[in-house]
Design an enzyme around this catalytic site. Structure first.
Site, PDB file in Angstrom:
ATOM      1  N   GLY A  13     -11.070  -3.584  10.372  1.00 57.21           N
ATOM      2  CA  GLY A  13     -10.943  -4.457   8.925  1.00 57.21           C
ATOM      3  C   GLY A  13      -9.871  -5.576   9.051  1.00 57.21           C
ATOM      4  O   GLY A  13      -8.760  -5.421   9.767  1.00 57.21           O
ATOM      5  N   THR A 139      -3.079  -4.185  10.803  1.00 57.74           N
ATOM      6  CA  THR A 139      -3.902  -3.241  10.005  1.00 57.74           C
ATOM      7  C   THR A 139      -3.164  -3.366   8.523  1.00 57.74           C
ATOM      8  O   THR A 139      -1.769  -3.128   8.511  1.00 57.74           O
ATOM      9  CB  THR A 139      -4.049  -1.742  10.602  1.00 57.74           C
ATOM     10  OG1 THR A 139      -4.436  -1.071   9.415  1.00 57.74           O
ATOM     11  CG2 THR A 139      -2.815  -1.275  11.162  1.00 57.74           C
ATOM     12  N   ASP A 141      -3.379  -0.861   6.736  1.00 58.33           N
ATOM     13  CA  ASP A 141      -2.968   0.336   6.497  1.00 58.33           C
ATOM     14  C   ASP A 141      -1.569   0.931   6.992  1.00 58.33           C
ATOM     15  O   ASP A 141      -0.936   1.961   6.806  1.00 58.33           O
ATOM     16  CB  ASP A 141      -3.907   1.538   7.140  1.00 58.33           C
ATOM     17  CG  ASP A 141      -5.400   1.494   6.209  1.00 58.33           C
ATOM     18  OD1 ASP A 141      -5.448   1.035   5.286  1.00 58.33           O
ATOM     19  OD2 ASP A 141      -6.253   1.672   7.212  1.00 58.33           O
ATOM     20  N   GLY A 188      -6.175   3.371   1.670  1.00 58.80           N
ATOM     21  CA  GLY A 188      -5.401   4.159   2.502  1.00 58.80           C
ATOM     22  C   GLY A 188      -5.900   5.463   2.475  1.00 58.80           C
ATOM     23  O   GLY A 188      -5.813   6.320   1.650  1.00 58.80           O
ATOM     24  N   ARG A 189      -7.017   5.626   3.388  1.00 59.85           N
ATOM     25  CA  ARG A 189      -7.837   6.904   3.664  1.00 59.85           C
ATOM     26  C   ARG A 189      -6.778   8.032   4.031  1.00 59.85           C
ATOM     27  O   ARG A 189      -7.027   8.925   3.546  1.00 59.85           O
ATOM     28  CB  ARG A 189      -8.743   6.558   4.508  1.00 59.85           C
ATOM     29  CG  ARG A 189     -10.057   7.700   4.301  1.00 59.85           C
ATOM     30  CD  ARG A 189     -11.144   7.479   3.596  1.00 59.85           C
ATOM     31  NE  ARG A 189     -12.109   8.494   3.559  1.00 59.85           N
ATOM     32  CZ  ARG A 189     -12.960   8.890   2.622  1.00 59.85           C
ATOM     33  NH1 ARG A 189     -12.588   8.552   1.310  1.00 59.85           N
ATOM     34  NH2 ARG A 189     -13.842   9.801   2.766  1.00 59.85           N
ATOM     35  N   LEU A 296     -10.464  -7.437  -2.057  1.00 55.17           N
ATOM     36  CA  LEU A 296      -9.303  -8.332  -2.575  1.00 55.17           C
ATOM     37  C   LEU A 296      -7.940  -8.051  -1.949  1.00 55.17           C
ATOM     38  O   LEU A 296      -7.007  -9.057  -1.595  1.00 55.17           O
ATOM     39  CB  LEU A 296      -9.214  -8.350  -3.865  1.00 55.17           C
ATOM     40  CG  LEU A 296     -10.373  -8.594  -4.655  1.00 55.17           C
ATOM     41  CD1 LEU A 296     -10.107  -8.987  -6.267  1.00 55.17           C
ATOM     42  CD2 LEU A 296     -11.593  -9.814  -4.150  1.00 55.17           C
ATOM     43  N   ARG A 298      -6.795  -6.969   0.959  1.00 49.77           N
ATOM     44  CA  ARG A 298      -6.645  -7.286   2.345  1.00 49.77           C
ATOM     45  C   ARG A 298      -7.056  -8.632   2.734  1.00 49.77           C
ATOM     46  O   ARG A 298      -6.657  -9.173   3.838  1.00 49.77           O
ATOM     47  CB  ARG A 298      -7.045  -6.268   3.454  1.00 49.77           C
ATOM     48  CG  ARG A 298      -8.640  -6.423   3.124  1.00 49.77           C
ATOM     49  CD  ARG A 298      -9.422  -5.489   4.354  1.00 49.77           C
ATOM     50  NE  ARG A 298     -10.686  -5.526   4.567  1.00 49.77           N
ATOM     51  CZ  ARG A 298     -11.684  -4.858   5.328  1.00 49.77           C
ATOM     52  NH1 ARG A 298     -11.272  -3.767   5.468  1.00 49.77           N
ATOM     53  NH2 ARG A 298     -12.663  -5.385   5.528  1.00 49.77           N
TER      54      ARG A 298
END
Lengths: 418, 418
Positions: A13, A139, A141, A188-189, A296, A298
């Protein structure tokens, strides 16, 4: 060692500042008179011999990468498996690398990309080809280990904190006769870093966000609804931030209930945000609004963190230095020297320590209620969102984002049949 | 005329710049030595005699309203009906107005608020009380008639155009192996102004957004899907902007299909964005992401348009001037003098021409395909998003938004029993 070229690629990503890293890589290499090729769409560009000659881009265009979001060379969600399982693909990548006299490979991504860069360095070493592979962190994340933080995260964190603060003022103004509960879904999985960043929006008992739901804390509907109810009763409204990856105590993602099929077999692409909003409406009868910013958060280069931008450029520059020095299988990591005033440096870390690991939020960053962040978390996060670095705007009122020429390098090999 | 006070109130959905109007009102009144009271939560504050003494706020706090989103005095979704139906409520508002020696009433809102201000001016005149009522325009929906545009719209339009441009770069970078279609839902239940603003993000045949779905154009699923399919085939990805208010040819809102109850009677709070995303996934089998910015689009003061901010302040200042001159039942309207270079002025317009009307997009602003904007539309929109007016940021990386003291005015009347 011959002249050689440097190959750069973007993976996973994209972020608001990954192109700033790309720009720093190209500038650092140019300063050393090293030619930079870029693979289109990450490692796939290497497999397909789909390469871009960055020397065709003007100095101004390369500078403009520092303020342009997205991934200028294209990225990919594509992971090579083990050297054994994907032997033909690794061999092909090495063949393309040799055909273009690539001596340095920089892979800009998360922990999957670190893994790919590491494996490639091992394969090259085994085959006796002089290739230095360097991973470059990126990342939103913030889940890479070893490095104190990941370029891309600070800007997404700033976007999240500012957006929550702004929406909270909106909800507060409307709550008397309209929306009482607002649900904001963040990415944020597996780790709650961006959810935690929302906590920067306010301080004090009744400041928004009033509730943060982290993937690290099992979702308890009754406790959540009770907290919403008491917050609305006391404050007049309630702002909820929910991580897309929250789970029930048994490990099932809460979002899966909303992401299935309806009675007609049609997809229900609702996220966990609208799902919680519906729960609040049904169980508490309160008027609710929700937002899912999705990409939006990221890509919002217009609201980038200046600290994050500096990190992104520093790891790009360092990656070139490490590569040219022959530091193989490393990644430039960000090392925090002090919180206040914030001081940091970049230092090489072994890719083998980083590949395939995932950094969760420390327990000490979530408060005892499970719904908020601690002072330690705030101390960690605050420097990362500090400072503004707006892009230049044109007379049309829009940021002047650059589009590269992406001049293709002539192919030297037959197409890959793998 | 006696000394008298001026009463200001905010109504309807708030915007990024409605507080800038409030600040301009207070500053203009202070310059004339006129005391300003503000009603909390719009007309409800007048009904409840819930008033704020703005003279207790510092000059710095009032200046800071220019860069603070939300509604500093609280807003409301509450419409008074006709003078006959709501006679007791109108009488009560007039009683409160008299009790606090209010001679000028400024109501900052959309066409409902214009209606309320107009009715109140009529009632006061009929009862022989000298009250001058002025409407002050505000709405992100841009749907007020007479005025060329509405303060609040330009900033929401800029947010939309920039966010679509940024997300489009993200999707473009990922499309080879991941998301091919991105759906962005904008506000606009009845008029497609914000959807049109997304069209500013790109120019040229294959620039994003590739498809805009307006409420003014009946939704045709087959035509939509065909356009998505050909766009992905040609461009590699497709960015879709959809107005929350799109309807089927028979007038039903498309969103209603996603906003009902599931088989268990649970609310499905999906918007039209996730609904279209699911349609694309099911019918075309393409990977899709979607966003619903919701309140973020109207509270994003960090990305306000400088033109919009100037409009918001100008109508506030003009409203005070009109009121003190005794121009009763008017609204300061923005008059466009030229597109390029953009020139404008403020002029009074009768509230009776504005109240309860709604301005749709002109036919000439939507192109022949029904999926895009025309050059005339771009010419109209571009000046409204031009210029940046960022808020000051603190050392914590967040905008320094002001919170007022909201010092209550002692009540003089018994509570309203209505």
């Amino acid at each position: 060692m011959g002249k050689g070229t440097l190959l750069y690629a973007q993976s996973g990503g994209v972020t608001a500042v990954i192109n700033a890293t790309a720009g720093a890589v190209i500038q650092a290499a140019r300063a050393r008179k090293v030619k930079v090729l870029a693979a289109r769409n990450g490692i796939l560009g290497a497999l397909r011999e789909d390469l871009v000659d960055t020397s065709k881009e003007s100095a101004a265009a390369i500078r403009a990468l520092a303020h342009t979001p997205g991934g200028a060379f294209g990225s990919c969600r594509y992971k090579l498996k083990s050297l054994e399982q994907d032997a033909a693909k690794y061999a092909r990548v090495l063949e393309v690398i040799k055909a273009h006299d690539v001596r340095w490979f920089l892979y800009n991504g998360g922990n999957d990309s670190a893994d790919t860069a590491l494996k490639l360095s091992q394969l090259a070493a085994a085959s006796g080809y002089p290739l230095t592979c360097v991973g470059v962190p990126k990342t939103v994340d913030n889940d890479l280990v070893v490095t104190d933080c990941c370029p891309g995260f600070g800007s997404a964190a700033k976007y999240t904190a500012v957006s929550v603060a702004e929406a909270a003022l909106d909800v507060e103004a409307m709550a008397d006769t309209s929306t009482k509960v607002f649900v904001y879904e963040v990415m944020g999985r597996h780790a709650g870093w961006l959810a935690a960043a929302a906590g920067l929006a306010g301080q004090g008992k009744d400041a928004a966000p009033h509730i943060i739901l982290f993937p690290e804390v099992a979702y308890d509907e009754a406790a959540f609804l009770a907290k919403v109810k008491t917050t609305v009763a006391r404050v007049g409204h309630c702002v909820v931030v929910v991580s897309e990856g929250i789970r029930h105590a048994d490990g099932r993602f809460v979002a899966d209930a909303g992401g299935g099929k309806d009675a007609f077999g049609h997809s229900q692409l609702g996220g966990v945000g609208p799902l919680l909003a519906a729960t609040v409406k049904d169980k508490l009868g309160l008027k609710v609004h929700w937002t899912v910013p999705d990409y939006l958060q990221r890509s919002a280069r217009h609201l980038a963190s200046k600290t994050d931008l500096a990190h992104a450029q520093a790891v790009g520059k360092a990656a070139v230095e490490y590569a040219l020095k022959g530091l193989n299988g490393v990644m430039p990591a960000i090392v925090r020297l002090a919180d206040k005033p914030y001081r940091w440096k970049v230092a090489p870390a072994p890719l083998s320590d980083i590949a395939n690991h995932e950094k969760k939020m420390p327990k000490g960053f979530i408060d005892a209620s499970g719904f908020g962040i601690t002072p330690a978390c705030r101390r960690y996060l605050e420097p990362l969102v500090r400072g503004e670095a707006p892009p230049p705007y044109g007379p049309d009122g829009l940021p002047k984002y650059v589009r590269l020429k992406l001049s293709a390098v002539p192919k030297k090999l037959p197409a890959f049949a793998g």
